[in-house]
Design an enzyme around this catalytic site. Structure first.
Site, PDB file in Angstrom:
ATOM      1  N   ARG A 140       0.371  -1.088  -0.291  1.00  0.00           N
ATOM      2  CA  ARG A 140       0.283   0.049  -0.282  1.00  0.00           C
ATOM      3  C   ARG A 140       1.104   1.736   0.128  1.00  0.00           C
ATOM      4  NH1 ARG A 140      -3.264  -3.801   2.608  1.00  0.00           N
ATOM      5  NH2 ARG A 140      -4.876  -4.113   1.123  1.00  0.00           N
ATOM      6  N   ASP A 313     -15.336 -10.607  11.268  1.00  0.00           N
ATOM      7  CA  ASP A 313     -14.273 -10.266  10.187  1.00  0.00           C
ATOM      8  C   ASP A 313     -14.115  -8.818  10.008  1.00  0.00           C
ATOM      9  OD1 ASP A 313     -11.640 -10.041   8.719  1.00  0.00           O
ATOM     10  OD2 ASP A 313     -12.704 -11.097   6.952  1.00  0.00           O
TER      11      ASP A 313
END
Ligand SMILES: [Cu+2]
Length: 687
Positions: A140, A313
């Site tokens: 990223r 999640d």
């Protein structure tokens, strides 16, 4: 968790004493000054500056002239990160006319920011057999300071390169990838320190923020997101057990830093095992939280947990954003983060308390999952739907905090919905956050998982039911009310690592997985410009200036989780640009399920073939009853093929090169997925 606010109050006087921290002699005064300033001609860190606002003050390109925007240059990055296993999510950095960009293979290139000519290149040589990749090969982004470029690698090393030459300056192992650790988030540099998160939440790791000395790579301190016995938060885990030590809580993305308060802030991801809360009774700090530490020492200051005892999640995976605002006539210091829950969490960054309002409300219970009694509901609007609709074949369905056990239960937004890794820009002109989101339903199922070092440890699954729609939203959220100012429904999933950037020219730039790069009016959302780049155009763009000319840059290499076409290109646009659009790439799928033609009579299915790691070839086949089908993994990382009907049949985990055969004796249609990668689908029609 309420009792922790007590601690926060006790720590406040200490925070106040730290004002003036910025005046201490800095390690790289120029970079530190730029990091503290509004984003101007250079883009020197992943989020633009210490706030992660991604708000450029450049105004040459504005609402009136953006229609003239054309390609100034387009450079192919020599095949780096090109392929179906990669995503291109890095924001290029620009300093003094030089652009630095990192690909999904951890390779770094320095280019002339005006022409795209190569200045130097660094090939990571990263081990292609790394098997602990959760969600695609991705990096990223970068940070810079002290004449060095910093980044984390898949193999859990933090690396520094000489900015002038691209030569390796130092490399520090945070952990071993063989134990489940990796790094995909861009680090943050400030005042001689490099801050790096870590990934591995699906592999039973112990999350942490690591602070390294920028000059030497020496680890100065680490702060564990999972408390050891007796530490703050340890009472939110079962006493006398070591579940917290493998509880995930990783840090996916770039921290933000307030030099006046002397605090570093970051978002913490989901709990492990992801879908099985049965053995980890309690709120499970600091999973799915925003945390503030003292930037110099790593000492805990405050936290806010977005989801207690997470079993869905629901990572906090998007970078936190710092902003200053006025509420009821009073200046306030804000921090915000867009969650997978579909909400933006807006807090006071001096103390971690809600700025707009967040209510604890009772939620549905399942004692087997040890569900939390209440969950935080932010005041305002969610950016995606938070309730699933029923579907034939599914008895159970519900809303955001619906519990589940062994019967598949449909839930929205699901852990693959809402805002995932994508950044959320903020414009001080409009007061809006720009929030990307994925709309999809997941069927959640819990099963047990035994912890083995370096193996997946998730305790269940979530997969989009075959035939269900997948799309997205792009929303302007008013920071003063947390309500929707405007919203676009997007045809494709977004928020899974793509991104956007906002400018003082009144524009929001954002890419689409179908290759289009768009400019929107930041105030109204009106689309003002659209350009087909020819590759999946998802990466967060950046804005910069060289020799008085404003440029907008975006990596177009596709995004494996958004299903966009892969590539290795970097596009740069300006008002003087001459390059026109390319042909569109294949668009992403919008319906969950296996795609492609049916291969009649095929009894050999390859996994990860043809440079598409997360795939079955052929994805659809028609065979006679009694046929034995052989599944072979030719990809780089372990995969399986498992019936979507839990427990009916599975190949078990196949390492690279391994095969298993399954005999299909009964006629009918078999759908299967890869259990660690439930977005991989296959279909076998048995006649
Ligand atoms: Cu797989």
């Amino acid at each position: 968790m309420r009792r922790y606010f007590q601690r926060v109050r006790l720590l406040l006087p200490t925070v106040t004493l730290l004002i003036g921290f910025a005046s201490v002699a800095a390690a790289d005064p120029e970079i530190d000054r730029l990091l503290r300033s509004p984003i101007g001609k250079d883009w020197i860190t992943n989020g633009g500056n210490l706030t992660n606002q991604r708000y450029s003050t450049l105004t040459q390109i504005d609402r009136t002239n953006v229609k003239q925007l054309k390609g100034a240059w387009m450079t192919r990055l020599k095949g780096s990160g090109l392929g179906g296993k990669y995503s291109f999510e890095g924001s290029p950095l620009v300093k003094d006319g030089v652009m630095y960009v990192i690909t999904g293979n951890d390779d770094v290139f320095a280019l002339d920011a005006k022409t795209g000519a190569f200045l130097w290149e660094y090939w990571s040589g990263i081990d292609q057999t790394i098997s602990t990749v959760c969600c695609g090969w991705v990096n990223r982004g970068l940070a810079m300071g002290d004449g060095l470029l910093f980044f984390g690698q898949f193999d859990a090393n933090v690396v520094a390169l000489d900015m002038k030459t691209g030569k390796l300056a130092w490399k520090t192992a945070i952990e071993k990838w063989q134990d489940g650790y990796g790094i995909t988030g861009a680090p943050l540099y400030y005042d001689g320190i490099v801050y790096s998160g870590i990934t591995g939440g699906e592999f039973g790791v112990r999350g942490r923020l690591t602070a390294l000395d920028a000059k030497t790579g020496e680890i100065k301190w680490r702060w564990y997101t999972l408390p050891g016995p007796g530490e703050i938060g340890s009472e939110t885990w079962p006493a006398g057990t070591d579940h917290a030590m493998r509880g995930g809580a990783t840090i996916w993305n770039t921290p933000a830093l307030d030099p006046e308060l002397g605090l570093v802030y970051f978002a913490v991801g989901n709990c492990g095992p992801d879908y099985d809360g049965s053995m980890r009774e309690g709120d499970n700090l600091f999973c799915t939280s925003i945390v503030a530490l003292k930037a110099k020492t790593g000492e805990y200051v405050w936290h806010f947990q977005q989801v207690h005892h997470d079993i869905w999640d629901y990572d906090a995976a998007s970078p936190v954003v710092l902003f200053d605002t006025v509420i009821n006539g009073e200046p306030r210091k804000g921090i915000a983060e867009a969650g997978r829950t579909g909400w933006v969490y807006i807090l006071d960054r001096t103390n971690g308390k809600p700025l707009i309002g967040i209510e604890e409300r009772p939620v549905p219970q399942d004692p087997r999952q040890k569900t939390a009694k209440t969950q935080p509901y932010p005041v305002g609007d969610a950016i995606v739907p938070q309730c699933a609709e029923g579907l034939p074949g599914y008895e159970n369905y519900g809303c955001i905090f619906e519990p589940f056990w062994e019967t598949p239960t449909l839930i929205q937004p699901s852990g693959i919905g809402g805002t995932n890794w994508s950044p959320m820009p903020y414009s001080p002109d409009t007061g809006y956050f720009y929030v990307p989101g994925t709309v999809r339903t997941s069927a959640f199922t819990r099963y047990g998982d035994k912890y083995v070092v370096g193996k997946r440890y998730v305790g269940g699954t979530q997969a989009a039911p075959i035939g269900t729609q997948m799309s997205g939203t792009f929303t302007a959220i008013d920071s003063k009310t947390n309500k929707i100012a405007w919203q676009h429904k997007t045809p494709y999933r977004i928020g899974g690592g793509g991104g956007s950037t906002v400018t003082a020219g009144g524009l929001v730039f954002r890419g689409e997985p179908d290759g289009n790069f768009l400019a929107l009016d930041a105030k109204t959302g009106e689309e003002l410009w659209r350009f087909q780049t020819g590759f999946g155009a998802d990466a967060p763009p950046v804005v910069y200036e060289v020799d008085g000319e404003q440029f907008v840059a975006i990596g177009t290499g596709g995004n494996q989780l958004q299903g966009s076409a892969y590539g290795d290109a970097l596009w740069v646009f300006s008002l003087n640009g001459k390059l026109g659009p390319l042909w569109p790439p294949p668009p992403p799928v919008t319906v969950a399920g296996p795609v492609g033609p049916i291969a009649p009579g095929t009894d050999a299915i390859k996994i990860g073939d043809q440079n598409v790691e997360y795939s079955y070839w052929p994805a659809r086949t028609r065979i006679k009853a009694g046929t034995t089908v052989t599944f072979t993994n030719v990809g780089d990382i372990p995969h399986d093929a498992s019936s979507m009907k839990q427990g009916e049949w599975t190949t078990g985990s196949l390492a690279k090169g391994e095969s298993t055969s399954v005999t299909f004796s009964k006629p009918g249609i078999q759908y299967y997925i890869c259990s660690p990668h439930p977005w991989m689908y296959g279909q076998i029609i048995v006649e």
